[in-house]
Motif scaffolding. Sequence first.
Motif, PDB file in Angstrom:
ATOM      1  N   PRO A   5      26.168 -30.576 -41.363  1.00  0.00           N
ATOM      2  CA  PRO A   5      24.952 -31.002 -42.058  1.00  0.00           C
ATOM      3  C   PRO A   5      25.113 -32.294 -42.851  1.00  0.00           C
ATOM      4  N   ASP A   6      26.340 -32.590 -43.353  1.00  0.00           N
ATOM      5  CA  ASP A   6      26.506 -33.824 -44.132  1.00  0.00           C
ATOM      6  C   ASP A   6      26.319 -35.066 -43.265  1.00  0.00           C
ATOM      7  N   LYS A   7      26.443 -34.923 -41.969  1.00  0.00           N
ATOM      8  CA  LYS A   7      26.175 -36.041 -41.037  1.00  0.00           C
ATOM      9  C   LYS A   7      24.938 -35.748 -40.203  1.00  0.00           C
ATOM     10  N   LYS A   8      24.034 -34.972 -40.774  1.00  0.00           N
ATOM     11  CA  LYS A   8      22.766 -34.642 -40.115  1.00  0.00           C
ATOM     12  C   LYS A   8      22.972 -34.030 -38.727  1.00  0.00           C
ATOM     13  N   ASN A   9      24.114 -33.357 -38.567  1.00  0.00           N
ATOM     14  CA  ASN A   9      24.449 -32.709 -37.288  1.00  0.00           C
ATOM     15  C   ASN A   9      24.538 -33.697 -36.131  1.00  0.00           C
ATOM     16  N   ALA A  10      24.960 -34.938 -36.437  1.00  0.00           N
ATOM     17  CA  ALA A  10      25.263 -35.890 -35.354  1.00  0.00           C
ATOM     18  C   ALA A  10      26.384 -35.277 -34.510  1.00  0.00           C
ATOM     19  N   ILE A  11      26.291 -35.473 -33.194  1.00  0.00           N
ATOM     20  CA  ILE A  11      27.158 -34.749 -32.258  1.00  0.00           C
ATOM     21  C   ILE A  11      28.305 -35.633 -31.774  1.00  0.00           C
ATOM     22  N   ASP A  39      19.171 -29.684 -43.168  1.00  0.00           N
ATOM     23  CA  ASP A  39      17.762 -30.071 -43.033  1.00  0.00           C
ATOM     24  C   ASP A  39      17.442 -30.751 -41.708  1.00  0.00           C
ATOM     25  N   PHE A  40      18.463 -31.181 -40.974  1.00  0.00           N
ATOM     26  CA  PHE A  40      18.253 -31.804 -39.662  1.00  0.00           C
ATOM     27  C   PHE A  40      18.623 -30.817 -38.557  1.00  0.00           C
ATOM     28  N   PHE A  41      17.885 -30.851 -37.458  1.00  0.00           N
ATOM     29  CA  PHE A  41      18.370 -30.107 -36.282  1.00  0.00           C
ATOM     30  C   PHE A  41      19.571 -30.883 -35.740  1.00  0.00           C
ATOM     31  N   SER A  42      19.362 -32.127 -35.349  1.00  0.00           N
ATOM     32  CA  SER A  42      20.488 -32.981 -34.979  1.00  0.00           C
ATOM     33  C   SER A  42      20.058 -34.440 -34.942  1.00  0.00           C
ATOM     34  N   ALA A  43      20.914 -35.313 -35.503  1.00  0.00           N
ATOM     35  CA  ALA A  43      20.666 -36.763 -35.462  1.00  0.00           C
ATOM     36  C   ALA A  43      21.165 -37.376 -34.161  1.00  0.00           C
ATOM     37  N   GLY A  44      21.441 -36.535 -33.161  1.00  0.00           N
ATOM     38  CA  GLY A  44      21.805 -37.068 -31.847  1.00  0.00           C
ATOM     39  C   GLY A  44      23.265 -37.445 -31.756  1.00  0.00           C
ATOM     40  N   ASN A  45      23.574 -38.187 -30.731  1.00  0.00           N
ATOM     41  CA  ASN A  45      24.974 -38.571 -30.478  1.00  0.00           C
ATOM     42  C   ASN A  45      25.535 -39.316 -31.692  1.00  0.00           C
ATOM     43  N   ASP A  46      26.784 -39.025 -32.032  1.00  0.00           N
ATOM     44  CA  ASP A  46      27.446 -39.734 -33.128  1.00  0.00           C
ATOM     45  C   ASP A  46      27.558 -41.211 -32.776  1.00  0.00           C
ATOM     46  N   VAL A  82      16.870 -36.210 -33.244  1.00  0.00           N
ATOM     47  CA  VAL A  82      16.938 -37.574 -32.709  1.00  0.00           C
ATOM     48  C   VAL A  82      17.706 -37.533 -31.388  1.00  0.00           C
ATOM     49  N   GLY A  83      17.324 -38.394 -30.449  1.00  0.00           N
ATOM     50  CA  GLY A  83      18.085 -38.571 -29.210  1.00  0.00           C
ATOM     51  C   GLY A  83      18.275 -37.263 -28.462  1.00  0.00           C
ATOM     52  N   VAL A  84      19.554 -36.954 -28.191  1.00  0.00           N
ATOM     53  CA  VAL A  84      19.831 -35.745 -27.409  1.00  0.00           C
ATOM     54  C   VAL A  84      19.372 -34.482 -28.148  1.00  0.00           C
ATOM     55  N   VAL A 103      13.182 -40.307 -29.992  1.00  0.00           N
ATOM     56  CA  VAL A 103      14.070 -40.663 -28.858  1.00  0.00           C
ATOM     57  C   VAL A 103      14.269 -42.188 -28.859  1.00  0.00           C
ATOM     58  N   PRO A 104      15.056 -42.723 -29.818  1.00  0.00           N
ATOM     59  CA  PRO A 104      15.122 -44.182 -30.004  1.00  0.00           C
ATOM     60  C   PRO A 104      16.100 -44.885 -29.054  1.00  0.00           C
ATOM     61  N   PHE A 105      16.076 -44.502 -27.778  1.00  0.00           N
ATOM     62  CA  PHE A 105      17.062 -45.075 -26.853  1.00  0.00           C
ATOM     63  C   PHE A 105      16.887 -46.583 -26.688  1.00  0.00           C
ATOM     64  N   ILE A 106      15.634 -47.046 -26.611  1.00  0.00           N
ATOM     65  CA  ILE A 106      15.412 -48.481 -26.418  1.00  0.00           C
ATOM     66  C   ILE A 106      15.870 -49.251 -27.658  1.00  0.00           C
ATOM     67  N   ALA A 154      24.766 -52.543 -36.398  1.00  0.00           N
ATOM     68  CA  ALA A 154      23.745 -52.582 -37.464  1.00  0.00           C
ATOM     69  C   ALA A 154      23.705 -51.226 -38.174  1.00  0.00           C
ATOM     70  N   PHE A 155      23.784 -50.131 -37.425  1.00  0.00           N
ATOM     71  CA  PHE A 155      23.750 -48.806 -38.063  1.00  0.00           C
ATOM     72  C   PHE A 155      25.015 -48.578 -38.888  1.00  0.00           C
ATOM     73  N   LEU A 156      26.154 -48.933 -38.328  1.00  0.00           N
ATOM     74  CA  LEU A 156      27.412 -48.619 -39.012  1.00  0.00           C
ATOM     75  C   LEU A 156      27.640 -49.496 -40.243  1.00  0.00           C
ATOM     76  N   ARG A 165      25.125 -50.606 -42.251  1.00  0.00           N
ATOM     77  CA  ARG A 165      23.846 -50.779 -42.967  1.00  0.00           C
ATOM     78  C   ARG A 165      23.978 -50.675 -44.470  1.00  0.00           C
ATOM     79  N   ARG A 166      25.050 -50.187 -45.026  1.00  0.00           N
ATOM     80  CA  ARG A 166      25.090 -50.100 -46.481  1.00  0.00           C
ATOM     81  C   ARG A 166      25.871 -51.242 -47.092  1.00  0.00           C
TER      82      ARG A 166
HETATM   83  N1  COA Z   1      25.962 -40.801 -35.902  1.00  0.00           N
HETATM   84  C1  COA Z   1      26.870 -40.877 -36.890  1.00  0.00           C
HETATM   85  N2  COA Z   1      26.587 -40.636 -38.191  1.00  0.00           N
HETATM   86  C2  COA Z   1      25.319 -40.299 -38.479  1.00  0.00           C
HETATM   87  C3  COA Z   1      24.313 -40.203 -37.498  1.00  0.00           C
HETATM   88  C4  COA Z   1      24.692 -40.459 -36.160  1.00  0.00           C
HETATM   89  N3  COA Z   1      23.815 -40.356 -35.148  1.00  0.00           N
HETATM   90  N4  COA Z   1      23.165 -39.859 -38.099  1.00  0.00           N
HETATM   91  C5  COA Z   1      23.420 -39.738 -39.410  1.00  0.00           C
HETATM   92  N5  COA Z   1      24.724 -40.001 -39.645  1.00  0.00           N
HETATM   93  C6  COA Z   1      25.431 -39.988 -40.937  1.00  0.00           C
HETATM   94  C7  COA Z   1      25.107 -41.211 -41.754  1.00  0.00           C
HETATM   95  O1  COA Z   1      25.935 -42.308 -41.388  1.00  0.00           O
HETATM   96  C8  COA Z   1      25.403 -40.694 -43.148  1.00  0.00           C
HETATM   97  O2  COA Z   1      26.804 -40.700 -43.329  1.00  0.00           O
HETATM   98  P1  COA Z   1      27.429 -41.127 -44.761  1.00  0.00           P
HETATM   99  O3  COA Z   1      26.882 -40.147 -45.744  1.00  0.00           O
HETATM  100  O4  COA Z   1      28.915 -41.005 -44.552  1.00  0.00           O
HETATM  101  O5  COA Z   1      26.964 -42.530 -45.011  1.00  0.00           O
HETATM  102  C9  COA Z   1      24.959 -39.243 -43.087  1.00  0.00           C
HETATM  103  O6  COA Z   1      24.938 -38.894 -41.700  1.00  0.00           O
HETATM  104  C10 COA Z   1      23.567 -39.020 -43.625  1.00  0.00           C
HETATM  105  O7  COA Z   1      22.683 -39.899 -42.962  1.00  0.00           O
HETATM  106  P2  COA Z   1      21.643 -40.864 -43.725  1.00  0.00           P
HETATM  107  O8  COA Z   1      21.319 -42.006 -42.824  1.00  0.00           O
HETATM  108  O9  COA Z   1      22.173 -41.195 -45.088  1.00  0.00           O
HETATM  109  O10 COA Z   1      20.394 -39.889 -43.875  1.00  0.00           O
HETATM  110  P3  COA Z   1      18.850 -40.284 -43.797  1.00  0.00           P
HETATM  111  O11 COA Z   1      18.112 -39.023 -44.074  1.00  0.00           O
HETATM  112  O12 COA Z   1      18.561 -41.510 -44.619  1.00  0.00           O
HETATM  113  O13 COA Z   1      18.590 -40.707 -42.264  1.00  0.00           O
HETATM  114  C11 COA Z   1      18.705 -40.469 -39.899  1.00  0.00           C
HETATM  115  C12 COA Z   1      18.862 -39.781 -41.247  1.00  0.00           C
HETATM  116  C13 COA Z   1      19.109 -39.483 -38.816  1.00  0.00           C
HETATM  117  C14 COA Z   1      17.235 -40.892 -39.695  1.00  0.00           C
HETATM  118  C15 COA Z   1      19.576 -41.739 -39.825  1.00  0.00           C
HETATM  119  O14 COA Z   1      20.888 -41.395 -40.264  1.00  0.00           O
HETATM  120  C16 COA Z   1      19.686 -42.293 -38.437  1.00  0.00           C
HETATM  121  O15 COA Z   1      18.820 -43.043 -38.012  1.00  0.00           O
HETATM  122  N6  COA Z   1      20.754 -41.937 -37.708  1.00  0.00           N
HETATM  123  C17 COA Z   1      20.997 -42.410 -36.378  1.00  0.00           C
HETATM  124  C18 COA Z   1      20.217 -41.591 -35.370  1.00  0.00           C
HETATM  125  C19 COA Z   1      20.452 -42.084 -33.979  1.00  0.00           C
HETATM  126  O16 COA Z   1      20.081 -43.181 -33.633  1.00  0.00           O
HETATM  127  N7  COA Z   1      21.094 -41.259 -33.144  1.00  0.00           N
HETATM  128  C20 COA Z   1      21.450 -41.569 -31.801  1.00  0.00           C
HETATM  129  C21 COA Z   1      20.372 -41.116 -30.900  1.00  0.00           C
HETATM  130  S1  COA Z   1      20.731 -41.510 -29.204  1.00  0.00           S
END
Ligand code: COA
Length: 249
Positions: A22-28, A59-66, A107-109, A130-133, A244-246, A248-249
């Motif tokens: 959950p701390d990484k929004k369930n990124a996979i 609070d997230f199901f999954s933020a998709g692929n890590d 998100v994504g997958v 599904v932000p693949f583009i 850009a994502f990695l 961003r802070r």
């Molecule tokens: N891969 C790796 N880490 C991710 C991640 C992902 N897909 N999504 C979220 N995380 C990490 C963040 O880097 C952050 O880590 P940190 O606390 O070490 O900085 C933590 O999860 C919390 O995310 P945060 O961005 O602070 O939460 P938020 O509520 O502001 O936003 C999202 C959540 C999911 C909207 C945003 O993190 C995001 O856009 N993630 C990428 C989603 C994505 O594009 N996935 C791939 C789909 S193919």
Amino acid sequence: MREEHIIVSRDGAVLEIRFNRPDKKNAITNAMYGAMADAVAEAQRDDGVRAVLFTASGDFFSAGNDIKDFAAQSTGAFEGPRHVTRFLEEVIQAEKPIVAAVQGHAVGVGTTMLFQCDLVYVAEHARLTVPFIDLGVVPENASSLTMVERLGHARAFALFGLGEPLTGNDAAAWGLANAALPAAEVEPRARVAAQTLASKPPQSMRLTKRLMRDREALLARMREEGEIFAERLKSPEAMQAFSAFLQRR
Ligand code: COA
């Protein structure tokens, strides 16, 4: 393979696979895909399992692929087998019914896998994207087929092309989800559904699922997308989006 971010458990004849990062929004991560692929495969072999349930912590199901994994794959820094393909194939080929409890955003997958499930319960407030583009890649998991079939081209293109979210309520209205519910009710409702499926005649269940899904077409599209996706991972558009994502802070 064992992986702390995926919890696999049994409740009677239901095998539950829980996202637990959950701390990484369930990124996979790759390891999480590996653990899930193993669990889905084991569910098919084990006669005691009659349904699979996907759930998630936080609070997230999954933020998709890590995205760190994506970035490593795009630069060639990634070593070892990629388990994502095995996971997607196991789910597409699964003979037993799969239920998803989507208590938050996806998100994504995290979104595209729902189109491979048989029953989906989603939180009303959930936003499925599904932000693949935007990431410089292309749809995966046969979603260029499943999303168009289920939602229609116009709606699917608004999700892929404009990056619009599919809300939980729209997911139920447009034929992805069985019901949109208050978040706290999602998992209990999905659990009841999974137990009900598990109580039915298993061979009839298996054959009905097989008749309802064209597995060969899904696999063929998934592989076609996968080849393009793998090339796009190394493209300048994708590399720019990952950094850009990695950074961003
Ligand atoms: N891969 C790796 N880490 C991710 C991640 C992902 N897909 N999504 C979220 N995380 C990490 C963040 O880097 C952050 O880590 P940190 O606390 O070490 O900085 C933590 O999860 C919390 O995310 P945060 O961005 O602070 O939460 P938020 O509520 O502001 O936003 C999202 C959540 C999911 C909207 C945003 O993190 C995001 O856009 N993630 C990428 C989603 C994505 O594009 N996935 C791939 C789909 S193919």
